[in-house]
Write a protein that holds these residues in place. Structure first.
Motif, mmCIF file in Angstrom:
data_model
loop_
_atom_site.group_PDB
_atom_site.id
_atom_site.type_symbol
_atom_site.label_atom_id
_atom_site.label_comp_id
_atom_site.label_asym_id
_atom_site.label_seq_id
_atom_site.Cartn_x
_atom_site.Cartn_y
_atom_site.Cartn_z
ATOM 1 N N LEU A 1 0.818 -1.204 0.000
ATOM 2 C CA LEU A 1 0.000 0.000 0.000
ATOM 3 C C LEU A 1 0.858 1.262 0.000
ATOM 4 N N ALA A 2 1.945 1.246 0.762
ATOM 5 C CA ALA A 2 2.847 2.403 0.785
ATOM 6 C C ALA A 2 3.488 2.607 -0.585
ATOM 7 N N GLN A 3 3.873 1.528 -1.229
ATOM 8 C CA GLN A 3 4.472 1.627 -2.557
ATOM 9 C C GLN A 3 3.453 2.157 -3.571
ATOM 10 N N GLU A 4 2.206 1.693 -3.468
ATOM 11 C CA GLU A 4 1.169 2.191 -4.366
ATOM 12 C C GLU A 4 0.897 3.674 -4.123
ATOM 13 N N ALA A 5 0.927 4.098 -2.873
ATOM 14 C CA ALA A 5 0.709 5.512 -2.555
ATOM 15 C C ALA A 5 1.841 6.364 -3.128
ATOM 16 N N GLU B 1 1.395 9.284 -5.933
ATOM 17 C CA GLU B 1 1.902 10.644 -5.757
ATOM 18 C C GLU B 1 2.839 11.024 -6.896
ATOM 19 N N LEU B 2 3.679 10.101 -7.303
ATOM 20 C CA LEU B 2 4.603 10.367 -8.396
ATOM 21 C C LEU B 2 3.834 10.578 -9.697
ATOM 22 N N ALA B 3 2.805 9.786 -9.924
ATOM 23 C CA ALA B 3 2.007 9.946 -11.140
ATOM 24 C C ALA B 3 1.280 11.282 -11.133
ATOM 25 N N GLU B 4 0.761 11.697 -9.970
ATOM 26 C CA GLU B 4 0.096 12.996 -9.880
ATOM 27 C C GLU B 4 1.079 14.128 -10.125
ATOM 28 N N ALA B 5 2.286 13.996 -9.576
ATOM 29 C CA ALA B 5 3.302 15.028 -9.789
ATOM 30 C C ALA B 5 3.688 15.086 -11.257
#
Length: 97
Positions: free
Chosen positions: A74-78, A82-86
């Motif tokens: 879950l942490a890796q997916e989060a 975040e990286l995809a949103e950035a």
């Protein structure tokens, strides 16, 4: 064609070849085909719990392991989200410029 001697020789080969192969591979198997440390020792094998307390302890261990792996996933997916949103914000900023 070849005569009776050839037939006797062929018959002898048909009989002796399989016997020779069986003798070669059938004797001294431990010395010929032994692989050291192929099977795990008794201490390295998994021991199945039979007592109720041992079973409960093993289930708790497996649950903790499963939850730890889930939290890491879950942490890796989060982080990936975040990286995809950035990355998405950067591309939108570049398109508007």
């Amino acid at each position: 064609m070849g005569g009776p001697n050839l037939e006797v020789f062929k018959f002898a080969m048909y009989i002796s070849f399989p016997i020779g192969i069986m003798y070669y591979f059938g004797t001294n198997l431990d010395g010929r085909f032994k692989v050291d440390n192929f099977w795990p020792s008794q201490e390295q094998t998994y021991k199945i719990p039979f007592e109720r307390e041992e079973i409960d302890k093993e289930l708790a261990r497996l649950k903790a392991k499963r939850l730890k792996i889930r939290d890491e996933r879950l942490a890796q997916e989060a982080r990936a989200k975040e990286l995809a949103e950035a990355q998405g914000l950067r591309t939108q900023d570049q398109e508007s410029s």
